[in-house]
Design a protein around this motif. Structure first.
Motif, PDB file in Angstrom:
ATOM      1  N   GLN A 122      36.558  43.906  40.617  1.00 44.47           N
ATOM      2  CA  GLN A 122      37.757  43.677  41.515  1.00 44.47           C
ATOM      3  C   GLN A 122      37.652  42.066  41.747  1.00 44.47           C
ATOM      4  O   GLN A 122      38.815  41.471  41.709  1.00 44.47           O
ATOM      5  CB  GLN A 122      37.619  44.492  42.590  1.00 44.47           C
ATOM      6  CG  GLN A 122      38.318  45.897  42.249  1.00 44.47           C
ATOM      7  CD  GLN A 122      38.313  46.867  43.437  1.00 44.47           C
ATOM      8  OE1 GLN A 122      38.067  46.197  44.719  1.00 44.47           O
ATOM      9  NE2 GLN A 122      38.750  47.989  43.389  1.00 44.47           N
ATOM     10  N   GLU A 123      36.434  41.749  41.917  1.00 39.78           N
ATOM     11  CA  GLU A 123      36.398  40.370  42.588  1.00 39.78           C
ATOM     12  C   GLU A 123      36.586  39.480  41.409  1.00 39.78           C
ATOM     13  O   GLU A 123      37.494  38.248  41.512  1.00 39.78           O
ATOM     14  CB  GLU A 123      34.817  40.149  42.861  1.00 39.78           C
ATOM     15  CG  GLU A 123      34.565  38.885  43.657  1.00 39.78           C
ATOM     16  CD  GLU A 123      33.148  38.556  44.035  1.00 39.78           C
ATOM     17  OE1 GLU A 123      32.600  39.522  44.285  1.00 39.78           O
ATOM     18  OE2 GLU A 123      32.894  37.390  43.929  1.00 39.78           O
ATOM     19  N   PHE A 124      36.116  39.880  40.225  1.00 42.07           N
ATOM     20  CA  PHE A 124      36.582  38.959  39.003  1.00 42.07           C
ATOM     21  C   PHE A 124      38.118  38.995  38.777  1.00 42.07           C
ATOM     22  O   PHE A 124      38.410  37.757  38.474  1.00 42.07           O
ATOM     23  CB  PHE A 124      35.757  39.636  37.610  1.00 42.07           C
ATOM     24  CG  PHE A 124      35.912  38.774  36.564  1.00 42.07           C
ATOM     25  CD1 PHE A 124      35.693  37.506  36.561  1.00 42.07           C
ATOM     26  CD2 PHE A 124      36.645  39.513  35.376  1.00 42.07           C
ATOM     27  CE1 PHE A 124      35.715  36.543  35.195  1.00 42.07           C
ATOM     28  CE2 PHE A 124      36.814  38.512  34.259  1.00 42.07           C
ATOM     29  CZ  PHE A 124      36.521  37.411  33.975  1.00 42.07           C
ATOM     30  N   VAL A 125      38.612  39.880  38.789  1.00 41.60           N
ATOM     31  CA  VAL A 125      40.125  39.937  38.677  1.00 41.60           C
ATOM     32  C   VAL A 125      40.853  39.238  39.892  1.00 41.60           C
ATOM     33  O   VAL A 125      41.852  38.226  39.456  1.00 41.60           O
ATOM     34  CB  VAL A 125      40.779  41.637  38.675  1.00 41.60           C
ATOM     35  CG1 VAL A 125      42.046  41.598  38.705  1.00 41.60           C
ATOM     36  CG2 VAL A 125      40.241  42.394  37.281  1.00 41.60           C
ATOM     37  N   SER A 126      40.447  39.467  41.016  1.00 41.43           N
ATOM     38  CA  SER A 126      41.035  38.624  41.967  1.00 41.43           C
ATOM     39  C   SER A 126      40.696  36.989  41.753  1.00 41.43           C
ATOM     40  O   SER A 126      41.766  36.129  41.965  1.00 41.43           O
ATOM     41  CB  SER A 126      40.862  39.014  43.423  1.00 41.43           C
ATOM     42  OG  SER A 126      39.536  38.476  43.739  1.00 41.43           O
ATOM     43  N   ASN A 127      39.295  36.833  41.533  1.00 42.96           N
ATOM     44  CA  ASN A 127      39.212  35.328  41.100  1.00 42.96           C
ATOM     45  C   ASN A 127      40.117  34.815  40.052  1.00 42.96           C
ATOM     46  O   ASN A 127      40.463  33.794  39.985  1.00 42.96           O
ATOM     47  CB  ASN A 127      37.676  35.227  40.790  1.00 42.96           C
ATOM     48  CG  ASN A 127      36.858  35.213  41.872  1.00 42.96           C
ATOM     49  OD1 ASN A 127      37.107  35.119  43.051  1.00 42.96           O
ATOM     50  ND2 ASN A 127      35.728  35.666  41.661  1.00 42.96           N
ATOM     51  N   VAL A 128      40.069  35.759  38.859  1.00 45.97           N
ATOM     52  CA  VAL A 128      40.837  35.119  37.732  1.00 45.97           C
ATOM     53  C   VAL A 128      42.255  34.736  38.174  1.00 45.97           C
ATOM     54  O   VAL A 128      42.909  33.603  37.996  1.00 45.97           O
ATOM     55  CB  VAL A 128      40.887  36.241  36.690  1.00 45.97           C
ATOM     56  CG1 VAL A 128      41.915  35.917  35.451  1.00 45.97           C
ATOM     57  CG2 VAL A 128      39.289  36.401  36.078  1.00 45.97           C
TER      58      VAL A 128
END
Ligand code: ADP
Length: 490
Positions: free
Chosen positions: A264-270
């Motif tokens: 989830q963190e990766f998706v929001s970072n992207v």
């Protein structure tokens, strides 16, 4: 070869059924064995008691027979009475046989005068007691010798005494009453056995339910997690085994949570990283659009800014694609024998212009020539990311030193710089996707926060390792260690 695909029936695979069967059989076997052993034992003992009883009586009678010289003259009423009493008492038949194997008396009165030549009688004539139990016909047959003591006078010597067998008593006694007792005992034992079987059955059912209960509880708890009613850790402390299953499951659950959080963190970072340049572009374009008579200079300046932001977006997308490629399996590696010295040299040559711009000295030291089985493209990415970072996060007029060495198993590339360094707490986190020690500084110099994540993935695919030591304000040393030969895991 013919392979039988035999699958056990479902009920046998059930733990409950197996526990039930084990306890039931273990409880049942001793019960049956005991019943059999007790009855058998009783029969043996009863027969041997009866035999010794009758034999004692017969021995007494045998002495009387000699006293009354019954073998020679069967007219003694005393002996007849004793014989009848004996046969009535034991519900049996007594035959008295003389030394010529001829029957002198039969209490049934049928065999008198007949000659009996049987193995038992002949053995008895030699002085041996015999007894034989015939359970099928329900009698014990026994023989005892009738012994006579004779005085022998030889020449002038004193007379000597000698025992000789002068006849045989052949007796058969009924064992009907033993059989009746056995029958009664057997019936009673059967009642006890049925009661024991019932008790064992109930105990087995209860035990199998009780023992399987914790496993059913754990299945229910797992189902609750699966169906999403709860995310709490499961706990079934009823027994050690279920406690271990619960602990193992909780570990898996927490790992899954970590993975989910990081995804989830990766998706929001992207999304955030991709949106930032677009927002800047929109702001720049809007400000040009709303203004009237914009000077050409300002147009040019804004357009340059917009191009820069587009380049940034492009770089982020390229880095993301590189990272996604790394996340695929190691089967995507294109392994070949690569001259590592040449690879490092070429990469450094390519990066020289950025170093020159900031007056940073690039030094390369090769301890020995190294050839290794690696993916050339990915290895170039590793070296260029590390050297580029060493230049980017350096001070003006600083230096970057790359050292290549090898032993018989690994080669090591060390990238040392005289740059700003990495704080101790961030050393382990710099490999995380989008992690930057100083976000604004990194953005300023065109970093995406993906470089070291890509680098580490590429190194791990080669079964290598990367570690960093750093002193803030003095510099950083990244050390990469890669096996010389690639070992594919099947
Ligand atoms: P970036 O694209 O921001 O450089 P990286 O993944 O390559 O992303 O690096 C992550 C962070 O690690 C950087 O933002 C920087 O703060 C720090 N870092 C990496 N290499 C060095 C270095 N040689 N010296 C100091 N800091 C470094």
């Amino acid at each position: 070869m013919l392979k039988l695909n035999f699958k056990k029936p479902k009920f046998i695979r059930s733990l409950k059924v197996r526990i039930f069967l084990i306890i039931f059989i273990i409880g049942l076997i001793p019960c049956i064995v005991m019943r059999y052993a007790i009855l058998q034992n009783y029969e043996e003992r009863a027969v041997s008691l009866r035999t010794s009883d009758v034999q004692t009586q017969l021995k007494i009678l045998a002495n009387h027979l000699i006293t009354y010289r019954y073998l020679q003259d069967t007219s003694s009423e005393v002996i007849d009475a004793e014989l009848n009493q004996l046969s009535n008492l034991y519900d049996g038949r007594v035959l008295i046989i003389n030394s010529n194997l001829s029957v002198v008396k039969d209490t049934y009165g049928i065999s008198e005068g007949k000659t009996i030549i049987s193995e038992e009688v002949i053995r008895c004539m030699k002085g041996e007691n015999t007894s034989k139990y015939d359970p099928n016909n329900g009698y014990i047959e026994m023989t005892i010798p009738i012994m006579e003591t004779l005085e022998i006078q030889e020449n002038d010597k004193h007379p000597s005494k000698s025992d000789i067998v002068s006849g045989v008593m052949l007796t058969s006694v009924s064992t009907d009453n033993i059989a009746v007792t056995l029958e009664i005992l057997s019936r009673k034992a059967l009642v006890v056995e049925i009661m024991v079987i019932l008790v064992v059955f109930i105990v087995s059912v209860l035990a199998s339910f009780a023992l399987v209960k914790p496993f059913e509880k754990i299945t229910d708890a797992l189902s609750e997690v699966k169906e999403g009613y709860t995310n709490d850790p499961i706990s079934v402390p009823d027994c050690l085994e279920t406690e271990h299953i619960g602990e193992a499951f909780n570990k898996v659950l927490s790992r899954m949570k970590v993975l989910d959080d990081s995804r989830q963190e990766f998706v929001s970072n992207v999304s955030h990283e991709l949106k930032t340049p677009i927002t800047s572009i929109k702001v720049l374009a809007d400000s040009l659009r709303v203004q009237e008579d914009v000077p050409l200079e300002l147009y040019r300046e804004f357009m340059e800014d917009i191009t820069e932001e587009i380049d940034r977006e492009d770089k982020i997308i390229n880095d993301l694609l590189a990272l996604v490629k790394m996340d695929r399996t190691a089967a995507d590696l294109n392994i070949s024998q690569v001259d590592i010295n040449l690879l490092v040299e070429m990469t450094m040559k390519r990066l020289k212009p950025i170093a020159v711009k900031r007056d940073i000295e690039l030094v390369y030291e090769s301890i020995r020539p190294v050839t290794a089985a690696v993916d050339e493209v990915k290895m170039t990415l590793v070296i260029s990311n590390l050297v580029e970072n060493a230049i980017k996060y350096n001070k003006e007029h600083g230096w970057v030193k790359v050292t290549l060495d090898a032993d018989h198993q690994f080669f090591t590339i060390e990238v040392a710089d005289s740059g700003i360094g990495i704080p101790e707490d961030d050393l382990e986190r710099v490999y995380e996707r989008f992690y930057r020690v100083d976000k604004s500084h990194s953005r300023e110099i065109g970093g995406t926060g993906l470089g070291l994540a890509i680098t580490r993935s590429a190194i791990l695919m080669h079964r290598g390792s990367i570690k960093a030591v750093s002193t803030e304000g003095e510099g950083t040393i990244f050390t990469v260690k890669i096996p010389l030969t690639y070992i594919a895991v099947s």
